[in-house]
Design an enzyme around this catalytic site. Structure first.
Site, mmCIF file in Angstrom:
data_model
loop_
_atom_site.group_PDB
_atom_site.id
_atom_site.type_symbol
_atom_site.label_atom_id
_atom_site.label_comp_id
_atom_site.label_asym_id
_atom_site.label_seq_id
_atom_site.Cartn_x
_atom_site.Cartn_y
_atom_site.Cartn_z
ATOM 1 N N CYS A 104 -3.492 6.950 -4.885
ATOM 2 C CA CYS A 104 -3.177 5.523 -4.738
ATOM 3 C C CYS A 104 -1.727 5.245 -5.175
ATOM 4 C CB CYS A 104 -4.146 4.645 -5.534
ATOM 5 S SG CYS A 104 -3.938 2.895 -5.174
ATOM 6 N N CYS A 146 0.868 -1.181 0.000
ATOM 7 C CA CYS A 146 0.000 0.000 0.000
ATOM 8 C C CYS A 146 0.901 1.227 0.000
ATOM 9 C CB CYS A 146 -0.907 -0.015 1.228
ATOM 10 S SG CYS A 146 -1.997 1.411 1.258
HETATM 11 O O1 PYC Z 1 -1.883 3.787 -1.911
HETATM 12 O O2 PYC Z 1 -1.344 1.834 -2.741
HETATM 13 C C1 PYC Z 1 -2.142 2.590 -2.180
HETATM 14 C C2 PYC Z 1 -3.466 2.067 -1.777
HETATM 15 C C3 PYC Z 1 -3.973 0.829 -2.008
HETATM 16 C C4 PYC Z 1 -5.249 0.801 -1.448
HETATM 17 C C5 PYC Z 1 -5.477 2.030 -0.875
HETATM 18 N N1 PYC Z 1 -4.371 2.789 -1.091
#
Ligand code: PYC
Length: 309
Positions: free
Chosen positions: A235, A85
């Site tokens: 993300c 993550c």
């Molecule tokens: O930032 O890789 C990320 C992530 C995955 C799910 C929520 N955030």
């Protein structure tokens, strides 16, 4: 259980700093499997309402197996476990800095999908050097009920992503429900049609892209996470997957910044380098801020001690 909550560009992370389950020794993959098998009620208590929320990612700190790593980190959310993550790694690094456990500069962490390193630039700003990322397949078509044929790439950025070409509607918070519904339908259609990542890896994250709203960003995204919540940040693993696709397409040179804007307008600055094996190694820079710290309490007789499932 003692915890510290932070948010990374709007996306929350809860680091369990004491009182979490004892997962023994073994690789990070073995320990996360043990977590899922023997301690899943603990994950639910941490992440689900009334103590958590659907957007929250939990991070359990464990002893690393390698001498060169500051910690092992196991990530989990409202539905299960994550290999890696990106926003959570930034949140964990800022949390460890807040606790005085790491200082400025580079530290390494072990995750179930490999070693990542972070560079703590200041108390809130971190660059994560992610695991090798790659585009697995390009221009994959999937038939999605109510939407027709959707085309996109399948890429690994520490989790599996389907990066749809375009977006069903403009990427903004007013369209959060419509974007989520479309992404959930794509997620289900990929499952139903047996479309997966390498070695059958489940594609549990869906991304849409549009032009950025800010003049200096390269792109805006919407990312659906496995439990049906959308990522408030751009993300980290999803931006890594995007970088891998751009690199594979010859559309982004090494060491060139790519500014990825999220659905709420927050941003990560991403770039990549090639390692000795020619693999794409994305780096993601973002900011996290500590929000709260405390103890999770489960009183006897609480019908929701293990969360509302
Ligand atoms: O930032 O890789 C990320 C992530 C995955 C799910 C929520 N955030």
């Amino acid at each position: 259980m003692r915890f510290i909550d932070s948010h990374t560009e709007g996306e929350p992370t809860r680091v369990i700093i004491a009182g979490g389950p004892d997962l023994g020794s073994g690789s990070m993959q073995q320990r996360i499997e043990r977590f899922a098998r023997d301690f899943d009620p603990v994950r639910r208590a941490i992440n689900l309402e009334p103590r958590g929320s659907d957007a929250l990612v939990g991070a359990l700190l464990v002893e690393p197996t390698r001498d060169d790593c500051a910690a092992g980190i196991l990530f989990f959310n409202n539905t299960g476990y994550l290999g890696m993550c990106g926003h959570g790694t930034i949140g964990t690094a800022v949390t460890l800095a807040y606790l005085g456990k790491i200082g400025p500069g580079v530290s390494k962490f072990e995750t179930p999908v490999g070693v990542v390193s972070i560079d703590l630039i200041d108390a809130n700003t971190v660059t994560v050097r992610n695991v090798a990322s790659y585009r697995h397949r390009s221009d994959v078509t999937v038939d999605v009920p109510d939407y027709g044929t959707v085309t996109g790439d399948i890429a690994w950025g520490g989790n599996w992503f389907f990066l749809a070409k375009g977006t069903p509607c403009p990427i903004n918070l007013g369209n959060e429900r419509a974007l989520t519904d479309a992404a959930l339908k794509i997620q289900q259609a990929l499952r139903d049609q047996g479309i997966s990542g390498r070695d059958g890896g489940e594609i549990d994250h869906i991304e849409f892209f549009s032009e950025a709203l800010s003049h200096d960003a390269n792109s805006r995204n919407f990312v659906l996470c496995p439990g049906g919540a959308y990522d408030r940040s751009p993300c980290g693993t999803g931006t890594s997957a995007k970088i891998a696709c751009l690199a594979d397409a010859g559309a982004l040179a090494p060491d060139t910044d790519w500014i990825q804007e999220s659905v709420i307008g927050s941003r990560f600055i991403a770039r990549y380098s090639l390692n000795d094996q020619g693999e794409i190694i994305p780096s993601i820079t973002g900011r996290a801020f500590i929000c709260s710290e405390g103890s999770l309490i489960q009183q006897p007789g609480d019908p929701f001690a293990e969360g509302i499932s």
